[in-house]
Design an enzyme around this catalytic site. Sequence first.
Site, mmCIF file in Angstrom:
data_model
loop_
_atom_site.group_PDB
_atom_site.id
_atom_site.type_symbol
_atom_site.label_atom_id
_atom_site.label_comp_id
_atom_site.label_asym_id
_atom_site.label_seq_id
_atom_site.Cartn_x
_atom_site.Cartn_y
_atom_site.Cartn_z
ATOM 1 N N CYS A 332 0.832 -1.204 0.000
ATOM 2 C CA CYS A 332 0.000 0.000 0.000
ATOM 3 C C CYS A 332 0.871 1.259 0.000
ATOM 4 O O CYS A 332 1.525 1.540 -0.991
ATOM 5 C CB CYS A 332 -0.981 -0.041 1.162
ATOM 6 S SG CYS A 332 -2.417 1.041 0.939
ATOM 7 N N HIS A 440 -3.676 -5.700 1.109
ATOM 8 C CA HIS A 440 -3.491 -6.005 2.529
ATOM 9 C C HIS A 440 -3.978 -7.427 2.805
ATOM 10 O O HIS A 440 -4.854 -7.945 2.118
ATOM 11 C CB HIS A 440 -4.297 -5.043 3.397
ATOM 12 C CG HIS A 440 -3.803 -3.637 3.395
ATOM 13 N ND1 HIS A 440 -2.657 -3.248 4.046
ATOM 14 C CD2 HIS A 440 -4.311 -2.517 2.808
ATOM 15 C CE1 HIS A 440 -2.481 -1.943 3.883
ATOM 16 N NE2 HIS A 440 -3.465 -1.482 3.129
#
Length: 507
Positions: A332, A440
């Site tokens: 991310c 994630h």
Amino acid sequence: MTLAVMLQGTASDVGKSVLVAGLCRIFHQDGLRTAPFKSQNMALNSGITPDGKEMGRAQIFQAEAAGIAPDVRMNPILLKPTSDRQAQVVLMGQVATSMDAVSYHQYKPRLREQILAVYQSLAGEYEALVLEGAGSPAEINLRDRDIVNMGMAEMAQCPVILVADIDRGGVFAAIYGTLALLQPQERARVKGVIINKFRGDVALLRSGIEQIEALTGVPVLGVMPWLDVDLEDEDGVALQAGKYHRTDRRDIDIAVVHLPHIANFTDFNALAAQPDVRVRYVRDPQALADADLVILPGSKNTLGDLCWLRESGMAHAVEQARQRKVPLLGICGGYQMLGETIIDEVESGLGTQPGLGVLKTVTHFAQHKTTTQVQATLGTNLPEWLADAAGLHVSGYEIHMGETRREAGSPPLLQLHKAGQSVEDGAISDDGLAFGTYLHGLFDSDAFTRALLNGLRQRKGLAPLDSALEYARYKTRQFDRLADAMREHIAIDKIYAIMRQHQEPLC
């Protein structure tokens, strides 16, 4: 009528979230349809519900303990700090605005009606609700607009159990002081105390317990020992306290760079649970020297943390690790930092900034926030050391405000399958030793994690391990161990009696 109880604490990080999960597990084991609830959560660890809504990780793992899917109603307000004074406000799973603390404090009364409606809707579907407060109910400067501690208990008309952490010292002063600072009607809601994180012989506490019960008129329902139970933490307090600082040697050493605004460090719980892995959270550039894998995690302030990497010398240490041929992963915000350029005309106003230049990517920040659960497949063009992961199916979730594009010819790491489409995600460096992704929860996929670790073992001349840890079963065992310990050390029958005695119709 729904049974309900609320756990509040004498301070932050006293163990409320874990004990709420334990009660959810116990009630679930006892056959009650149970859900957790926290009206307002401030944390950088968040996750995504099946319908694409963002909520706190604590309520997600509490829902897992209760044997149900996470629902954004369990955490209607999520505050995600972006700086020391500013936070992103997420209402019912979607970004609403950003506010400073003073503005939000003034805004809170407008949220009461929505919070109550959400709570009532959960109460109409579940037989038991376990509520969690935030920080301490004795923050007298915040009392008039409270929506998460006694203000929430009043809305729900439910009893409160106070949790106190003996490990930090001064437990009896914390209990007495908290109760003394409550208003009489608030104090009347407190029906019991749990002393948490005790190390030693509980007989040594007996006289103190008798005295605090006599002084306050509130019974101590149990003394929970310090448990070696591997469950998620709500926020960065545990990182600051060194909970994740491991000194034992393992075959594989993984260094996660502890960014100032680190987000979703729960990504690495599954890694840390592996028998051959040591995960370290590091801020000292020299701590990368022995790492077999370096990870740049998610961040709530990508450009601010990128600046810190350079100012702290960590960026130079990452480059030195690259020169030593140490694999590097960005997730991310960490993925964004590894690219060549970041263009931000939304959050910081800093415009175009250079990244670390490891991956051939350019990131544009955007107003829209991507929040979705996804299934994905690893690419087939992975480097030789990671070849066993090629084509594996993984799952996870995306939470980001930005879009990252690769240069032509730069291979993706994953194919994401969402909304009936296949979308490329992530990037791999030319030398096959650095890669990044927005996904994630990647390490919760057992086969991928073992393939990655065996690739790292191969690079060190170690034999591969055949069996993969089944992380979902591992978490289930942790929930059951927690429930067993709570049944042993806490008077659960008295908690049931408190809940039944104080059943009241919602206003």
